[in-house]
Design a protein around this motif. Structure first.
Motif, PDB file in Angstrom:
ATOM      1  N   THR A  30       0.861  -1.185   0.000  1.00  0.00           N
ATOM      2  CA  THR A  30       0.000   0.000   0.000  1.00  0.00           C
ATOM      3  C   THR A  30       0.895   1.232   0.000  1.00  0.00           C
ATOM      4  O   THR A  30       1.723   1.407   0.895  1.00  0.00           O
ATOM      5  CB  THR A  30      -0.908   0.029   1.237  1.00  0.00           C
ATOM      6  N   TRP A  34      -1.622   6.433  -2.073  1.00  0.00           N
ATOM      7  CA  TRP A  34      -2.982   5.865  -2.001  1.00  0.00           C
ATOM      8  C   TRP A  34      -3.625   6.154  -0.643  1.00  0.00           C
ATOM      9  O   TRP A  34      -4.816   6.431  -0.559  1.00  0.00           O
ATOM     10  CB  TRP A  34      -2.915   4.350  -2.239  1.00  0.00           C
ATOM     11  N   LYS A 108     -11.374   0.367  -4.377  1.00  0.00           N
ATOM     12  CA  LYS A 108      -9.960   0.717  -4.260  1.00  0.00           C
ATOM     13  C   LYS A 108      -9.633   2.040  -4.936  1.00  0.00           C
ATOM     14  O   LYS A 108      -8.843   2.824  -4.410  1.00  0.00           O
ATOM     15  CB  LYS A 108      -9.108  -0.395  -4.881  1.00  0.00           C
ATOM     16  N   HIS A 109     -10.235   2.269  -6.112  1.00  0.00           N
ATOM     17  CA  HIS A 109      -9.985   3.508  -6.844  1.00  0.00           C
ATOM     18  C   HIS A 109     -11.303   3.961  -7.466  1.00  0.00           C
ATOM     19  O   HIS A 109     -11.867   3.237  -8.294  1.00  0.00           O
ATOM     20  CB  HIS A 109      -8.939   3.311  -7.957  1.00  0.00           C
ATOM     21  N   TYR A 112     -11.003   4.390 -11.363  1.00  0.00           N
ATOM     22  CA  TYR A 112     -10.293   3.278 -12.008  1.00  0.00           C
ATOM     23  C   TYR A 112     -10.548   3.224 -13.504  1.00  0.00           C
ATOM     24  O   TYR A 112      -9.752   2.669 -14.264  1.00  0.00           O
ATOM     25  CB  TYR A 112     -10.731   1.962 -11.374  1.00  0.00           C
ATOM     26  N   ASN A 124      -1.463   2.542  -8.829  1.00  0.00           N
ATOM     27  CA  ASN A 124      -1.167   3.019  -7.471  1.00  0.00           C
ATOM     28  C   ASN A 124      -1.788   2.013  -6.511  1.00  0.00           C
ATOM     29  O   ASN A 124      -2.968   2.113  -6.169  1.00  0.00           O
ATOM     30  CB  ASN A 124      -1.761   4.411  -7.265  1.00  0.00           C
ATOM     31  N   SER A 126      -3.331  -0.416  -3.668  1.00  0.00           N
ATOM     32  CA  SER A 126      -3.992  -0.201  -2.380  1.00  0.00           C
ATOM     33  C   SER A 126      -3.757  -1.332  -1.408  1.00  0.00           C
ATOM     34  O   SER A 126      -4.150  -1.237  -0.235  1.00  0.00           O
ATOM     35  CB  SER A 126      -5.502  -0.056  -2.607  1.00  0.00           C
TER      36      SER A 126
END
Length: 653
Positions: A30, A34, A108-109, A112, A124, A126
């Motif tokens: 990680t 992030w 997570k994003h 994305y 990047n 996570s």
């Protein structure tokens, strides 16, 4: 056009092919970037939680009645009670569950789907934080804390609401009845004013606009008929109906009612009755209604302060004088017009309530001073009640803080069990109790007194701010002429601040010291009973006693703003050898012992009248001159007494 369209598609396919392999290599990693972006995402969801609170509570629950019918008043009240950090962290945890938790690429994003900025994509990494046990436990802890706290607030709100309802509902009901009576009279005064203006307009309809403007201005200035612009939206279509003069039969009924001064029986709720949720809501709405600038309706005028209330009362009285064209006083029949129902009939029960509120004299007239005193009396009761309820809410908040200590301790134990397991949490709890147990033995006596004082204030609630109280031992009888009293200045969970009514000395008492005492509350006591001791000779005939009683009864009835009724003249002691009979004259006063100055002034006037009346009827008892016999029983004793009288000097001259 095919080439530009095929390029992004190829890039997307290439990214999807590379992402799994890349993710497996750095699955446990990680990055700091992030983490920073994740904190920003949490700030966004926190802001969204505020927006959700505003929409759910301030808009939906408080402005739409269908929500209450759909969910029920208890559920809506629970949602409203959770306003603040409990609702926010509950909504925040739910939003994080939806937007920031799981194994999906969106969790997570959030960005994305684009490949312009790699920092917002899978490049990047996570790690596994978004679906880790720590993040799940944190969200569950926030969610449960918000839900449990909302239920706790609802429970305490109902408990304290029922307690306030039980303590103050009867008093609030009485004050609201008097407020409505004054409001009805104020509405009548306004309609009388508007009726006069309407008649003046009709009489001057044939005059020129210039002449009418001058006469109208003169009328307004001479009568001081200043109409509040806030009252312009009221309905005045029934002005003439409401201000018609009373018939002869209605006047006779009013005179008969003015002659009767029986005190109403006040129904009291049983202590076992539990206030419903609707009762608590109506109680809160009533408090909100009277806590404004116009508690007596806008027709009465501004009553935010006592000076404004007196000024508005004077204006209402002047408007009522327009109907009678009198200067010093107004007949009660003018006010009794407000007791008419929708069909135009006179409601006798309503008239009785008006009589009890304004207390006209025996001729049925009401002076300006008496009218203002009646309004001022209701105003003072209203403000004292508001102060008592506000102080009670402060005590409830202090009590809730004590309960919060236990609540958060249990919640911490629950969280420790969730994160550390049952065995580790139990070891920590045992260690804490091992430290607390020796301390509890050392302060057990002080804690017992503290709990006793808290129970006195929270559950017995024997007094409120502004009450006049008297303290004494339980087994000591109180004086028949009244007790020495203190004014309650402030109350908290630990102490009570009082002020001595005679010297204005302020003292602070521990609540635990007050718990075993007998506390007499003059404000919660009924109308004061005034007792006057009289002595008449044993040879006074019963005819004079009856004549004296009738004179006193007439004196009492001629002062309706001071006395309610004559309870009687009772013989309590017969001293034949001493030549007199001792009587007790008992009269019930209009005020309670809370207003001790008024009670004592009335008692002085009553005592003076009794002595003057007894002198007029030649009933005064004169103590006879008794013979005095001086006898020397023993020369030695007499010699010793002479030495003592001489100061011990026994030398011969």
């Amino acid at each position: 056009t095919a080439a530009p369209t095929a390029a992004p598609v190829a890039a997307q396919r290439r990214r999807l092919q590379e992402e799994p392999a890349y993710s497996k290599e750095i699955e446990e990693c990680t990055t700091i970037s992030w983490i920073c972006l994740f904190i920003i995402r949490l700030m966004v969801t926190y802001f969204l939680a505020f927006v959700v609170q505003m929409i759910v509570i301030d808009v939906i629950c408080l402005q739409y009645q269908w929500v209450t019918r759909l969910l029920g008043p208890l559920a809506v009240l629970g949602i409203i009670q959770s306003k603040g950090w409990p609702f926010i962290i509950t909504a925040w945890s739910l939003l994080n569950f939806a937007l920031c938790y799981g194994t999906s690429r969106f969790a997570k994003h959030w960005l994305y789907w684009q490949d312009v900025f790699d920092i917002f994509t899978w490049k990047n990494p996570s790690g596994n934080f978004t679906h880790s046990t720590f993040w799940l436990s944190t969200l569950l802890a926030m969610l449960l804390l918000g839900i449990f706290t909302a239920f706790k607030r609802l429970a305490f709100g109902l408990m304290f609401g029922r307690q306030s309802y039980k303590n103050y509902n009867q008093e609030l009901t009485e004050i609201m009845e008097q407020i409505l009576l004054i409001g009805n009279v104020a509405n009548l005064a306004k309609k009388v004013q508007m009726n006069l203006v309407k008649k003046s307009i009709l009489e001057n309809s044939n005059h020129s606009s210039l002449d009418w403007g001058a006469k109208y201005s003169s009328l307004i200035s001479s009568r001081e008929l200043s109409i509040d612009p806030k009252q312009s939206d009221e309905d005045d279509s029934d002005v003439e109906l409401e201000t018609e003069d009373l018939t002869a039969t209605e006047r006779a009924n009013i005179i008969k009612l003015v002659g009767d001064w029986e005190e109403p029986k006040m129904a009291t709720c049983s202590s076992s009755d539990v206030a419903s949720l609707d009762d608590i809501i109506h109680f809160s709405q009533t408090l909100a209604y009277i806590n404004n600038t116009y508690p007596f309706t806008t027709s009465f005028g501004n009553a935010r302060t006592r000076e404004a209330c007196v000024h508005s009362a004077v204006k209402v009285f002047e408007r009522l004088q327009i109907h009678t064209n009198s200067n010093g006083s107004i007949p009660f029949e003018t006010i009794s017009i407000a007791a008419r129902d929708k069909r135009g009939n006179l409601d006798e029960e309503h008239v009785k309530r008006l009589i009890r509120a304004f207390r006209p004299d025996r001729e049925g007239n009401l002076s300006l001073l008496d009218f203002v005193k009646s309004c001022d009396s209701v105003y003072k009761k209203l403000r004292l009640l508001q102060a008592s309820i506000k102080n009670s809410s402060q005590i409830d908040n202090a009590a809730e803080r004590i309960y919060n200590v236990v609540y958060y301790f249990l919640y911490i134990v629950f969280i420790q069990t969730m994160f550390l397991g049952l065995n580790t949490a139990s070891e920590i709890i045992v260690g804490v109790f091992a430290l607390i147990t020796p301390l509890s033995f050392a302060i057990s006596s002080a804690c017992g007194k503290y709990v006793e004082g808290v129970m006195l204030v929270l559950y017995r609630n024997p007094f409120g701010i502004g009450d006049r109280i008297a303290l004494s031992e339980v087994d000591v009888d109180t004086s028949a002429t009244g007790s020495s009293t203190w004014f309650v200045e402030n109350v908290d969970l630990f102490t009570t601040t009082v002020r001595y009514s005679i010297t204005n000395e302020v003292a602070t008492l521990a609540n635990s010291a007050l718990a075993p005492c007998r506390i007499i509350n003059a404000n919660r006591s009924p109308n004061a009973v005034v007792r006057v001791a009289l002595r008449f000779g044993v040879d006074i005939p019963n005819s004079k006693i009856e004549e004296f009683t009738q004179s006193v009864e007439k004196f009492v009835k001629d002062k309706p703003r001071e006395f309610l009724q004559l309870n009687g003249l009772f013989a309590c002691s017969i001293e034949v050898e001493r030549g007199f009979v001792e009587y007790i004259l008992s009269v019930q006063h209009l005020e309670s012992w809370q207003n001790m100055a008024s009670v004592w002034q009335s008692k002085v006037a009553l005592t003076r009248f009794c002595h003057e009346e007894s002198r007029r009827l030649d009933m005064r008892f004169t103590r006879p001159v008794l013979p005095v016999t001086v006898k020397v029983a023993n020369n030695a004793i007499a010699s010793s007494d002479l030495k003592d009288m001489a100061g011990g000097d026994t030398s011969d001259d």
